[in-house]
Design a protein around this motif. Sequence first.
Motif, short mmCIF file in Angstrom:
data_model
loop_
_atom_site.label_atom_id
_atom_site.label_comp_id
_atom_site.label_asym_id
_atom_site.label_seq_id
_atom_site.Cartn_x
_atom_site.Cartn_y
_atom_site.Cartn_z
N ASP A 208 46.50 66.98 95.38
CA ASP A 208 45.15 66.82 95.94
C ASP A 208 44.43 65.64 95.29
OD1 ASP A 208 44.54 67.70 93.39
OD2 ASP A 208 43.57 69.56 94.03
N TRP A 209 45.14 64.93 94.39
CA TRP A 209 44.64 63.78 93.62
C TRP A 209 43.54 64.17 92.65
CZ3 TRP A 209 47.64 59.82 93.26
CH2 TRP A 209 48.43 59.44 94.34
N HIS A 210 42.76 65.18 92.96
CA HIS A 210 41.58 65.54 92.15
C HIS A 210 41.96 66.35 90.91
CE1 HIS A 210 37.89 67.98 91.23
NE2 HIS A 210 37.34 66.79 91.37
N ALA A 311 47.72 65.70 100.06
CA ALA A 311 48.30 64.37 100.15
C ALA A 311 49.78 64.47 99.80
CB ALA A 311 47.61 63.40 99.21
N GLU A 312 50.57 63.58 100.40
CA GLU A 312 52.01 63.58 100.15
C GLU A 312 52.47 62.15 99.86
OE1 GLU A 312 56.26 64.98 102.21
OE2 GLU A 312 54.42 64.95 103.40
N VAL A 313 53.36 62.02 98.89
CA VAL A 313 53.95 60.73 98.53
C VAL A 313 55.45 60.83 98.78
CG1 VAL A 313 54.31 59.01 96.72
CG2 VAL A 313 52.18 60.34 96.79
N ARG A 314 56.00 59.85 99.51
CA ARG A 314 57.43 59.83 99.82
C ARG A 314 57.98 58.42 99.63
NH1 ARG A 314 57.40 62.83 105.65
NH2 ARG A 314 55.36 61.82 105.80
N THR A 315 59.28 58.29 99.69
CA THR A 315 59.92 56.98 99.61
C THR A 315 60.76 56.76 100.87
OG1 THR A 315 61.80 57.89 98.36
CG2 THR A 315 59.98 56.91 97.10
N VAL A 332 57.05 52.98 99.35
CA VAL A 332 56.46 54.26 98.97
C VAL A 332 55.35 54.52 99.98
CG1 VAL A 332 54.94 53.09 97.30
CG2 VAL A 332 55.25 55.57 97.18
N THR A 333 55.26 55.74 100.46
CA THR A 333 54.25 56.06 101.46
C THR A 333 53.21 57.02 100.89
OG1 THR A 333 55.36 57.99 102.45
CG2 THR A 333 56.00 55.79 103.24
N PHE A 334 51.98 56.73 101.18
CA PHE A 334 50.86 57.58 100.76
C PHE A 334 50.27 58.23 102.00
CE2 PHE A 334 51.57 55.09 97.12
CZ PHE A 334 50.91 55.66 96.03
N HIS A 335 50.45 59.52 102.12
CA HIS A 335 50.01 60.28 103.29
C HIS A 335 48.81 61.14 102.92
CE1 HIS A 335 50.00 63.46 106.35
NE2 HIS A 335 50.67 62.63 107.12
N PHE A 336 47.82 61.18 103.81
CA PHE A 336 46.61 61.96 103.58
C PHE A 336 46.37 62.88 104.77
CE2 PHE A 336 46.24 57.91 101.44
CZ PHE A 336 45.76 58.23 100.19
N THR A 337 46.23 64.16 104.52
CA THR A 337 45.83 65.11 105.55
C THR A 337 44.38 65.49 105.30
OG1 THR A 337 48.07 66.00 105.76
CG2 THR A 337 46.28 67.36 106.59
N TRP A 338 43.52 65.10 106.24
CA TRP A 338 42.07 65.25 106.08
C TRP A 338 41.53 66.44 106.87
CZ3 TRP A 338 40.90 61.58 102.62
CH2 TRP A 338 41.57 60.34 102.66
#
Length: 412
Positions: A208-210, A311-315, A332-338
């Motif tokens: 959740d980054w937080h 949030a999800e991080v993938r390669t 590297v992909t930075f995915h955010f589900t809002w």
Amino acid sequence: MNWARNLTFSAARVHRPGSVGELRQIVRNGTQVRAVGSGHSFSPIADTVGDLIRLDGLPRIVEIDRVNSMVTVSAGMHYADIAPEINRAGFALANLAALPHVSVAGACATGTHGSGDTQRCLAAAVAGIQWIGPDGNLNELQKAADPEVFAGSVVALGALGIVTRLTLEIEPAFDLRQRVRQGISLDDVANRFAEIFSAAYSASVFTDWHSGTAMVWLKQRTDQPTVHLQVGEPLSRPVHPTPGISPEACTQQLGVVGPWHERLPHFRAESPMWTGNELQSEYFLPRDQAGPAFSAIREIADLLAPILLVAEVRTVRADDLWLSPAYGRDSVTFHFTWIKNTVKVLPILQVVEERLSRFSARPHWGKITAMTPSDVTAHYQRADGFKNLLRTYDPDGKFRNQFIENHFPDVR
């Protein structure tokens, strides 16, 4: 409406042809034509004011070529439909997306991907395309026969014609086990990035980054050496990527061995593709920028917290497909589900994109972004080459819509 119900299509007519012949006639008679897959895109990429075509009514085809390790499938079929048949034949696709309910043609046209240091986006498995041009005639293109034009015609955003069949590369079937480790600090993820993502055939980091912590989902092949990752703690119960949601719809965890198509996705094929009460964004960055990008996002974690579900991080391994977000660089992909609130999300999205712009971030074609179309296409070295394909295959713009016109203006 699309899957998330954040978009209402503008089409004057919606068609669901039952044969390729019927589809050819619709295309031939139409002025503006677009195809829609599973409707999982959050962007207006499939929209049109003319004729919108659903491809899931076409005859279902899964033809295995054992000699050349290929499978030819109907474009409108979902990965959830074709994967079990491929597996029963003793073969596998190298990778799958998190959600198996997406259509084959739609996923390939938008550069949709799974995760894995050695795994390219789903479109990179395409070896042949059959599509209907603006005159209603069938066209075919093979990777082996014309690799240069082919590289510009796979991730084509639906702008070159209506795809009817795709031929995909396959390999011998394999099994995987999926394990989840929790309580990993984001410092460890950033500092031990290569170690974590190389610990499995496919790895995903959720956060959740937080909170400053993450969990990692590891999908390990049983025919490859097992890597024992020593970060965090192993989970003894199944979990959902999004906190607070039942894991019932998730693929089996806890190290239970299963076939590739039942472990590579995060979600079970038999679980219903419910209406998504969310919005999604995703960005592809050069893989060697993962550490600095982690720091850039962590600095705004408090800003993200009220509107971020997960949030999800993938390669993703590099490919040569002109409009693939992983074109020419390991990513590297930075995915955010809002949360599903565009008014609240867009201002924060602009901040995220300002942070990631220093890393030449490319947004996923099917997700929402605040970037201008010109800023998006500026990151694609072959954008002008794709314009030339538009002129060649669709000179009058039958398959273009406002999304395509905005990103590739002045084609005519």
